[in-house]
Design a protein around this motif. Structure first.
Motif, short mmCIF file in Angstrom:
data_model
loop_
_atom_site.label_atom_id
_atom_site.label_comp_id
_atom_site.label_asym_id
_atom_site.label_seq_id
_atom_site.Cartn_x
_atom_site.Cartn_y
_atom_site.Cartn_z
N SER A 34 -14.17 34.69 12.09
CA SER A 34 -14.99 35.90 12.28
C SER A 34 -14.62 36.65 13.55
O SER A 34 -14.87 37.85 13.66
CB SER A 34 -16.47 35.53 12.31
OG SER A 34 -16.81 34.88 13.53
N ILE A 82 -14.98 28.85 10.41
CA ILE A 82 -15.53 30.13 9.96
C ILE A 82 -15.83 31.02 11.16
O ILE A 82 -15.55 32.23 11.16
CB ILE A 82 -16.79 29.90 9.10
CG1 ILE A 82 -16.41 29.21 7.79
CG2 ILE A 82 -17.51 31.21 8.83
CD1 ILE A 82 -17.59 28.79 6.94
N TRP A 83 -16.39 30.44 12.20
CA TRP A 83 -16.69 31.22 13.41
C TRP A 83 -15.40 31.77 14.02
O TRP A 83 -15.33 32.94 14.42
CB TRP A 83 -17.43 30.36 14.42
CG TRP A 83 -17.65 31.07 15.72
CD1 TRP A 83 -16.98 30.92 16.90
CD2 TRP A 83 -18.63 32.08 15.98
NE1 TRP A 83 -17.47 31.75 17.87
CE2 TRP A 83 -18.48 32.48 17.33
CE3 TRP A 83 -19.62 32.68 15.20
CZ2 TRP A 83 -19.28 33.46 17.91
CZ3 TRP A 83 -20.42 33.66 15.78
CH2 TRP A 83 -20.24 34.03 17.12
N LEU A 119 -22.60 30.48 5.72
CA LEU A 119 -21.57 30.90 6.67
C LEU A 119 -20.42 31.61 5.96
O LEU A 119 -19.87 32.60 6.47
CB LEU A 119 -21.06 29.70 7.46
CG LEU A 119 -22.07 29.07 8.44
CD1 LEU A 119 -21.47 27.83 9.09
CD2 LEU A 119 -22.50 30.08 9.51
N LEU A 120 -20.03 31.10 4.80
CA LEU A 120 -18.94 31.73 4.05
C LEU A 120 -19.29 33.16 3.63
O LEU A 120 -18.49 34.08 3.76
CB LEU A 120 -18.58 30.88 2.83
CG LEU A 120 -17.78 29.60 3.09
CD1 LEU A 120 -17.68 28.78 1.82
CD2 LEU A 120 -16.38 29.93 3.63
N LEU A 122 -19.35 35.49 6.60
CA LEU A 122 -18.00 35.89 6.99
C LEU A 122 -17.49 37.01 6.10
O LEU A 122 -16.83 37.95 6.57
CB LEU A 122 -17.05 34.68 6.92
CG LEU A 122 -15.58 34.95 7.28
CD1 LEU A 122 -15.45 35.36 8.73
CD2 LEU A 122 -14.74 33.72 6.99
N VAL A 172 -15.95 22.85 9.52
CA VAL A 172 -15.98 24.05 8.67
C VAL A 172 -16.68 25.20 9.38
O VAL A 172 -16.21 26.35 9.38
CB VAL A 172 -16.67 23.74 7.32
CG1 VAL A 172 -16.90 25.03 6.53
CG2 VAL A 172 -15.84 22.77 6.51
#
Length: 418
Positions: A354, A350-351, A95-96, A99, A346
């Protein structure tokens, strides 16, 4: 599927979530060049890739067996909590990097997560070091280099063979070739990446006593992993598609065809041998090779450098996150619950981040600002063959005259950019 405990069920669901992130993280592998050159519309491209990823999941189980019985010692006291922690580390890193728009390796995130969690909970005896070196680290270094050299040679050969043909005459053929080669990459991706989740679920079932050691993945595991990666692929990892399609080099149809063909051949060969290599690194290496293979092409080394840094960090970073998660999970049910809550927090953060600057199928082809050619690119261009057809005059004009003269043959595209 009887005798599956709640914890084992959580591990299976988490593995499928990882598979889903793997799908949208790696959509760019198959479709970035096809989308960037306009060979297929973005939504059509990801839909085709999703279907072929699902089909590829049923073609082989060699990579799945590498995961379930090759890298981690399933008889060393491994427990479902350890696998859960490893998956959390892989998901967070996926995910990181999504992003950041960096095409890092979902495969290495998974390996790093599993290794880090195993080292904390079981010790060094739980990891087969020789398998890690032979089937993970060596392919990680060799695969992008081999794919890049193959794509560079294929690009040069393609331009040489078509040097006396008009670009408009060959455009339709290259478009069909790109679609076919993108389909092959998607199928190859299903045979390699979907199997990694199958291997993790199979490993969890073995540690939970549901199936016997060294068993092949059950049919329901193969089907669920294939569906999860296909759904993730259909959503499209637009941020990474933009980076790979526009951020590394400016790709033309002949280059896209050469890059995808080289990548597909490398991935399929590795799947047959049971090498769980990174399809992301293979495809990124192919794109860079195609940029070096065309005279006048510029590889944006700043972007490539960030990608390589992310590749180097993936194994240790995912491993560190997984190690912390494993330490908590080892404390009991409250530790597992804490890891799950932290992972959800987390992921949600992140979402939300974004959404500040969303990237989707409507703006995925926005052009990355041009980067001047560096020393490496300039040196390689001096030995590259001249481009085919009308490309050579354009390259000459680009060096001698104002930019507007280069854009004249494509006035419609230039106007659309304003």
């Amino acid at each position: 599927m009887e005798h599956i405990t709640l914890l084992l069920g959580i591990v299976i669901v988490t593995a499928l979530v990882f598979d889903f992130t793997n799908g949208f993280h790696d959509t760019a592998n198959a479709m970035a060049t096809t989308i960037s050159t306009g060979a297929l519309r973005p939504k059509t491209a990801v839909a085709m890739s999703a279907v072929l990823n699902l089909g590829g999941a049923f073609l082989s189980v060699e990579v799945a067996k590498t995961i379930s019985g090759g890298i981690i010692d399933e008889s060393a006291g491994l427990r479902p909590e350890v696998i859960f922690a490893g998956l959390v580390g892989a998901i967070v890193w996926n995910l990181l990097t999504w992003l950041a728009g960096l095409p890092s390796s979902s495969s290495h995130a998974l390996f790093g997560g599993l290794i880090g969690a195993t080292l904390v909970s079981v010790g060094t005896g739980g990891v087969h070091g020789d398998a890690v070196v032979m089937k993970v680290l060596i392919p990680a270094v060799a695969a992008p280099i081999v794919a890049g050299l193959a794509a560079m040679a294929a690009t040069r050969l393609t331009y040489r063979l078509a040097r006396n043909r008009d670009e408009a005459d060959t455009a339709k053929g290259y478009r069909a070739g790109q679609i076919a080669s993108a389909a092959l990459v998607s199928l190859a991706h299903g045979t390699n990446d979907a199997q990694k989740t199958m291997g993790v679920i199979t490993l969890a079932l073995i540690t939970g006593g549901v199936i016997a050691p060294h068993s092949d993945p059950p049919l329901w595991v193969i089907a669920s992993a294939g569906i999860a990666i296909a759904l993730g692929t259909y959503l499209g990892g637009w941020r990474i598609i933009r980076t790979m399609g526009k951020g590394i080099t400016d790709i033309r149809p002949p280059q896209g065809f050469a890059a995808q063909t080289g990548a597909a051949a490398t991935i399929l060969a590795s799947s047959h041998l049971g090498f769980a290599l990174s399809t992301t690194q293979v495809c990124s290496g192919s794109v860079m090779g195609s940029g070096l293979g065309r005279k006048g092409g510029v590889v944006r080394w700043s972007t490539a450098g960030r990608m390589v840094i992310a590749w180097c960090l993936t194994l240790p970073a995912a491993g560190l996150v997984a190690a912390g998660a494993a330490f908590l999970a080892d404390q009991g049910d409250w530790g597992v619950a804490t890891v799950a809550v932290l992972a959800l927090a987390v992921g949600g953060a992140i979402w939300a981040a974004s959404r500040r600057k969303p990237v989707d199928h409507t703006n995925v082809n926005e052009v990355t600002p041009a980067e001047p050619a560096g020393v490496v690119t300039t040196a390689l261009q001096t030995v590259s063959p001249p481009p085919a057809g009308p490309v050579a005059p354009a390259a000459v004009v680009a060096q001698a005259g104002p930019p507007v003269q280069v854009a004249a043959p494509h006035a419609g595209a230039a106007t659309a950019g304003h």
